[in-house]
Design an enzyme around this catalytic site. Structure first.
Site, short mmCIF file in Angstrom:
data_model
loop_
_atom_site.label_atom_id
_atom_site.label_comp_id
_atom_site.label_asym_id
_atom_site.label_seq_id
_atom_site.Cartn_x
_atom_site.Cartn_y
_atom_site.Cartn_z
N GLY A 160 0.82 -1.20 0.00
CA GLY A 160 0.00 0.00 0.00
C GLY A 160 0.86 1.25 0.00
N TYR A 455 -2.90 8.98 3.45
CA TYR A 455 -3.64 9.34 4.67
C TYR A 455 -5.12 9.36 4.30
CZ TYR A 455 0.88 10.79 6.61
OH TYR A 455 2.18 10.82 7.06
P1 FDA Z 1 -3.03 -1.69 3.43
O1 FDA Z 1 -2.64 -3.12 3.33
O2 FDA Z 1 -4.10 -1.33 4.38
O3 FDA Z 1 -3.21 -1.07 2.03
C1 FDA Z 1 -3.53 0.29 1.79
C2 FDA Z 1 -4.24 0.42 0.44
O4 FDA Z 1 -3.42 -0.11 -0.60
C3 FDA Z 1 -5.55 -0.36 0.35
O5 FDA Z 1 -6.40 0.30 -0.55
C4 FDA Z 1 -5.11 -1.68 -0.22
O6 FDA Z 1 -6.15 -2.40 -0.86
C5 FDA Z 1 -4.05 -1.25 -1.21
N1 FDA Z 1 -3.02 -2.29 -1.37
C6 FDA Z 1 -2.26 -2.83 -0.39
N2 FDA Z 1 -1.40 -3.71 -0.91
C7 FDA Z 1 -1.63 -3.74 -2.24
C8 FDA Z 1 -1.05 -4.48 -3.30
N3 FDA Z 1 -0.07 -5.35 -3.08
N4 FDA Z 1 -1.55 -4.30 -4.55
C9 FDA Z 1 -2.55 -3.43 -4.78
N5 FDA Z 1 -3.11 -2.68 -3.80
C10 FDA Z 1 -2.66 -2.83 -2.54
N6 FDA Z 1 2.86 7.02 5.19
C11 FDA Z 1 3.99 7.65 4.77
O7 FDA Z 1 4.09 8.01 3.60
N7 FDA Z 1 5.01 7.85 5.65
C12 FDA Z 1 4.97 7.44 6.94
O8 FDA Z 1 5.92 7.64 7.69
C13 FDA Z 1 3.79 6.76 7.38
N8 FDA Z 1 3.68 6.33 8.68
C14 FDA Z 1 2.55 5.66 9.08
C15 FDA Z 1 2.43 5.20 10.39
C16 FDA Z 1 1.28 4.53 10.82
C17 FDA Z 1 1.20 4.03 12.24
C18 FDA Z 1 0.21 4.33 9.91
C19 FDA Z 1 -1.04 3.62 10.36
C20 FDA Z 1 0.32 4.77 8.60
C21 FDA Z 1 1.48 5.45 8.18
N9 FDA Z 1 1.60 5.92 6.87
C22 FDA Z 1 2.75 6.56 6.47
C23 FDA Z 1 0.50 5.72 5.90
C24 FDA Z 1 0.75 4.49 5.04
O9 FDA Z 1 1.71 4.80 4.06
C25 FDA Z 1 -0.56 4.07 4.35
O10 FDA Z 1 -1.52 3.76 5.30
C26 FDA Z 1 -0.30 2.90 3.40
O11 FDA Z 1 -1.34 2.84 2.46
C27 FDA Z 1 -0.20 1.61 4.16
O12 FDA Z 1 0.14 0.54 3.34
P2 FDA Z 1 -0.19 -0.93 3.90
O13 FDA Z 1 0.25 -1.89 2.88
O14 FDA Z 1 0.32 -1.07 5.28
O15 FDA Z 1 -1.76 -0.85 4.03
#
Ligand code: FDA
Length: 515
Positions: A160, A455
């Site tokens: 993500g 965000y």
């Molecule tokens: P998640 O798995 O929830 O995916 C987020 C989105 O992407 C969803 O729509 C999902 O369906 C899609 N997605 C995920 N994997 C995919 C894949 N393989 N293929 C296609 N789509 C996919 N941001 C930042 O830029 N700098 C920072 O320092 C931080 N710090 C931070 C701290 C904390 C505690 C949180 C909760 C969040 C951040 N973030 C951040 C925000 C973060 O970058 C954002 O929430 C990302 O989307 C998270 O990616 P994940 O894979 O963890 O999330």
């Protein structure tokens, strides 16, 4: 155990028939009857707002061990008319990777998380289910002289994060995580595995900042790793209002984005108890100026003395560390001999509820504007604002280079967070956050009022809940997240997924004439 719905049975059957050898019952497709369904579902939910009975649950969770499992999951879900949510690290602020109001399944990529680092070619292949902490760890294991410019929280997922942009302490020097992608593997709506060459430059452009979820399942990224010096310097200088924080914050706005690109200096605002003796109120705002400098303290001190003497930085405020230790510092871990292993800890660090929003700032907020903001913060117990300076490399990259559009002209970005502990505070906290956001409208970017996709904020608008995205509605948030790049994203979406299979509350719509 309870009887399964027909769609659950049919999916399991369809999926098994695609396995090699066929008909092997897999333990990586979890139904609502599976003993580890709940623990897997909850394992990467970071926000307690979504850990309750009212959050809709998936019919199935597929946890692929191999890319072919992703292909089969897409094929079977499409055939059965089930919506798919893809989850990497689960950090989505609105839970879009694991919750939907329609019958759906999750493709959870946590088993696909191998990382191979190639120092000689300054690159790494990283599977989407890997977390940022794992990527940083693997790079440091090979060399202390390389890093990767991505986010600060170690449990954020690569999938993500990179597809939405991804910034961290190195972004003023090297740009975003998405700026440093050189290839990717994606499974498209037809179940085909595509690389940069076979997906073409349009789709490759879109998944770097446009969010992966509208386009397919990204299974891995090839990224450029970047050189870091042997020695870097960190500091955290804190001032309360009584100690002159608002004056410093006002100054910071004109300075931080102009600093040398080797200095990252963000400002975090919190409400704390007021220990000042002459205090009238028992609460105050504390501003933490937290920094990473890519070099030693002997060079940092004169630089800061010249550009921001009011901050009063002294040698004793600074600590020289390796780059990987600075990662621990920004992730909130202690810097000890073994603490690097904490980067591999996948368990949730934050145990509470939150709601966030973001803004981009193009000119300094006036002193009166800041005073009003501080007053609103003091109404709450646990607000957190993080102000991230732009400038540096972000000014050099054109807004249309990749789908992420927020570049030159922005002096900083604000992340507003409301954090709370009890479910029954939720409505009041969300109302407070909306009030704060409304107040800030006078002081931030306008037409569009820009926002950061990573965000995610559903207050900006959402698609109809009828399986179809409306172009007119999507314009509302599309322009905020992507500015002029939104139009190209819609064209790419229309070309690669005309049936709008990969959709969610804020996915990119298909052009109306193509439905
Ligand atoms: P998640 O798995 O929830 O995916 C987020 C989105 O992407 C969803 O729509 C999902 O369906 C899609 N997605 C995920 N994997 C995919 C894949 N393989 N293929 C296609 N789509 C996919 N941001 C930042 O830029 N700098 C920072 O320092 C931080 N710090 C931070 C701290 C904390 C505690 C949180 C909760 C969040 C951040 N973030 C951040 C925000 C973060 O970058 C954002 O929430 C990302 O989307 C998270 O990616 P994940 O894979 O963890 O999330």
């Amino acid at each position: 155990s309870a009887t399964l719905y027909p769609s659950q049975e049919s999916f399991v059957q369809c999926f098994s028939s695609h396995l090699q050898p066929a008909n092997v019952t897999s333990n990586f497709v979890l139904t609502t009857n599976s003993s580890d369904y709940s623990s897997v579902l909850q394992s990467s939910i970071r926000n307690h707002r979504f850990l309750n009975n009212s959050t809709p649950k998936p019919l199935l969770i597929v946890t692929p061990l191999h890319v072919s499992h992703v292909q089969s999951a897409i094929f079977c879900a499409k055939g059965l008319g089930l919506e798919v949510r893809v989850r990497s690290g689960g950090h989505d602020y609105e839970g879009l990777s694991f919750a939907a109001d329609v019958p759906f399944l999750i493709i959870d990529l946590f088993n696909l998380r191998s990382i191979s680092v190639d120092i000689e070619n300054e690159s790494a292949w990283v599977e989407s289910g890997a977390l940022l902490g794992e990527l940083y760890y693997k790079i440091a294991e090979k060399s202390k002289l390389y890093g990767f410019p991505a986010g600060s929280c170690s449990t954020v997922g690569v999938g993500g994060h990179i597809s939405g942009g991804g910034f961290g302490t190195l972004f003023r020097k090297y740009g975003l995580a998405a700026d440093n992608v050189i290839d990717a593997k994606i499974v498209d709506v037809n179940g085909k595995v595509l690389t940069r060459k076979s997906m073409g430059e349009d789709l490759f452009w879109a998944i770097r900042g446009g969010g992966g979820a509208s386009f397919g399942v990204i299974v891995s990224w090839k990224v450029r790793i970047v050189p870091v010096p042997e020695k870097v310097t960190v500091f955290n200088l804190q001032y309360t209002l009584e100690q002159g924080a608002s004056r410093l914050l006002h100054r910071w706005q004109s300075i931080a984005h102009e600093l040398d690109e080797d200095i990252f200096l963000h400002a975090a605002l919190e409400v704390v108890n007021n220990n000042a003796t002459s205090a009238g109120s028992n609460k105050t705002v504390r501003v933490s100026f937290v920094s990473l400098y890519l070099g030693g303290v002997e060079k940092l001190l004169p630089l800061m003395q010249e550009s921001f003497p009011e901050l009063g930085l002294m040698q004793e405020n600074c600590t020289e560390v390796t780059w990987i230790e600075s990662v621990l510092y920004f992730a909130g871990f202690p810097i000890t001999k073994d603490s690097i292993n904490m980067l591999l800890d996948r368990s949730t660090q934050y145990e509470g509820f939150f709601k966030a929003k973001s803004d981009y700032v193009t000119k300094p907020v006036s002193e009166t504007g800041l005073e009003g903001l501080l007053r609103i913060l003091l109404e709450e117990k646990k607000p957190l604002l993080i102000l991230t300076p732009y400038g540096g490399k972000m000014n050099d990259i054109s807004y249309s280079e990749i789908a992420f559009p927020h570049r030159k002209g922005n002096i900083y970005k604000i992340q507003y967070l409301a954090l709370w502990d009890l479910e029954d505070e939720t409505d009041q906290q969300i109302a407070w956050m909306r009030r704060l956001y409304k107040y800030m409208s006078n002081y931030v970017s306008k037409a569009p009022r820009a926002a950061y996709l990573n965000y995610r904020d559903l207050d900006l608008g959402r698609n109809n809940n009828i399986g179809n995205t409306s172009f007119a509605q999507a314009n509302n948030w599309g322009l905020k997240y992507f500015k002029n790049n939104f139009k190209r994203l819609v064209r790419v979406k229309t070309a690669v997924d005309p049936g709008n299979f990969f959709r969610n509350e804020q996915s990119i719509p298909v052009l109306p004439s193509h439905r």
